[in-house]
Write a protein that holds these residues in place. Structure first.
Motif, mmCIF file in Angstrom:
data_model
loop_
_atom_site.group_PDB
_atom_site.id
_atom_site.type_symbol
_atom_site.label_atom_id
_atom_site.label_comp_id
_atom_site.label_asym_id
_atom_site.label_seq_id
_atom_site.Cartn_x
_atom_site.Cartn_y
_atom_site.Cartn_z
ATOM 1 N N ARG A 1 0.849 -1.188 0.000
ATOM 2 C CA ARG A 1 0.000 0.000 0.000
ATOM 3 C C ARG A 1 0.881 1.234 0.000
ATOM 4 N N VAL B 1 -3.118 8.762 9.447
ATOM 5 C CA VAL B 1 -3.187 8.346 8.044
ATOM 6 C C VAL B 1 -4.336 9.083 7.359
ATOM 7 N N SER C 1 -4.687 5.616 2.090
ATOM 8 C CA SER C 1 -3.982 4.354 1.937
ATOM 9 C C SER C 1 -4.529 3.697 0.677
ATOM 10 N N ILE D 1 0.946 4.811 1.665
ATOM 11 C CA ILE D 1 0.341 5.485 2.805
ATOM 12 C C ILE D 1 0.700 6.973 2.742
ATOM 13 N N CYS D 2 -0.311 7.827 2.884
ATOM 14 C CA CYS D 2 -0.090 9.270 3.026
ATOM 15 C C CYS D 2 -0.473 9.604 4.453
ATOM 16 N N ARG D 3 0.506 10.118 5.220
ATOM 17 C CA ARG D 3 0.238 10.363 6.637
ATOM 18 C C ARG D 3 0.994 11.591 7.133
#
Length: 171
Positions: free
Chosen positions: A47, A58, A61, A49-51
């Motif tokens: 995946r 998060v 995802s 992930i933008c966090r």
């Protein structure tokens, strides 16, 4: 006001390097990049992930595969033109493979990748530099776009928090 003209591909030698591009294009103006990319470690997974960098909240995802191409682009605050970096997913790392921009200036790396000019845009390919994650301070004023295999609708950058430190990482 004098309008600058950009060299075309036919104006440039085939063995163009970044150093020659600077000399040939005459672009020695200082460029202040207000949203620099900094990089940090990450885990493995399938995946993207933008966090948040500090809280690790998060925001998105999305599924990715080995070989997926992630694009991270924005409008440069000084040049007012789009800058796009492209990364290939290689397990738990992102491999920078291409970057595109319209103006070339001070602070740019010199001898990396294959440089060409395509339709007035400087394109550097064959970079192959591994990063564990991409970090930036997100801004709604620079029209960020994040793409996965050409789809910029999977992560809506307008919905990400403004003026906050964010990161993209495989996870």
């Amino acid at each position: 006001m004098t309008r600058r003209t950009r060299p075309t591909t036919s104006d440039l030698p085939e063995d163009l390097t970044r150093r020659r591009l600077l000399t040939h294009a005459g672009a020695a103006a200082a460029v202040a990049l207000t949203s620099p990319l900094l990089l940090v470690g990450c885990g493995s997974g399938s995946r993207l992930i933008c966090r948040h960098q500090r809280t690790e909240e998060v925001y998105a995802s999305v599924p990715v595969e080995i070989g997926s191409i992630i694009t991270h682009s924005w409008v440069h605050s000084i040049e007012r033109s789009r800058w796009t970096d492209s990364y290939r997913v290689d397990g738990d790392t992102l491999m920078l493979v291409r970057t595109e921009f319209e103006e070339y200036g001070a602070g740019m790396p010199l001898d990396e990748g294959t440089v060409s000019i395509q339709d007035g845009t400087v394109v550097i390919e064959d970079i192959d530099r591994a990063f564990e994650a991409i970090r930036w301070i997100h801004s709604h004023r620079v029209d960020y776009r994040i793409g996965v295999d050409g789809d910029t609708g999977l992560i809506d950058a307008r919905e990400l928090p403004d003026s906050e430190p964010l990161e993209l990482r495989p996870g």
